[in-house]
Scaffold this motif. Structure first.
Motif: not given
Length: 182
Positions: A1-4, A6-9
């Protein structure tokens, strides 16, 4: 899973629904820089295990949640999800530990143990429900220390939660056998 991704959670917010009142004032295991440390001498672990199995605790729910307990007294057992509040947050980064802090047992990944030192230290125990009085449940067999915040309570149902042909690794079987020796 990329950073984007992860941040969308969406953020998770847990609010305690009550507190544990327990005879246990300190945890048996503590997370240290070097891993888990058993705070009792091994000869006392079996005694502690017996005290947990027979120990009586109270789950004191906040009054606002009392109606959520309606019907729970029809169950003989419940699951208690709680937060190990005495765990230092900086100890939640352990990746591997010796189960129960025992160096004679092979190191395991945190998710292969019941260690409280985990990224999200949500602990769960199945306990016998002895009594309900309003917003207070009296239970037997809870290892949570006094003051532990309660996250959730669920009924234990054998049809949904019993697994046939349960398999444990050798190290877990060894621990269970040692605890149950007479």
């Amino acid at each position: 899973m990329d950073t984007d991704q992860q941040n969308a959670r969406p953020p998770m917010v847990l609010n305690p629904v009550g507190v544990v009142r327990s005879p246990f004032k300190a945890p048996m295991l503590m997370a240290k820089d070097s891993g888990l440390s058993l705070e009792l001498r091994m000869e006392k672990v079996k005694e502690h295990h017996g005290q947990v199995k027979s120990g009586i605790s109270e789950l004191v729910l906040d009054k606002q949640w009392e109606a959520l307990l309606d019907g729970v007294e029809g169950f003989s057992h419940i699951l208690v999800l709680y937060w190990p509040h005495l765990l230092d947050p900086c100890r939640r980064n352990l990746k591997k530990v010796h189960p129960m802090g025992r160096k004679d047992l092979p190191e395991q990944g945190i998710f292969a143990t019941c260690s409280p030192a985990r990224p999200n230290p949500v602990l769960v125990t199945a306990v016998a429900l002895k009594e309900r009085k309003g917003n207070v449940l009296t239970v037997q067999g809870l290892e949570a220390v006094d003051g532990s915040p309660i996250i959730d309570i669920k009924p234990y149902s054998q049809n949904y939660m019993t697994i046939g042909a349960l398999k444990n690794p050798d190290w877990m079987t060894q621990i269970l056998n040692e605890l149950d020796e007479d």
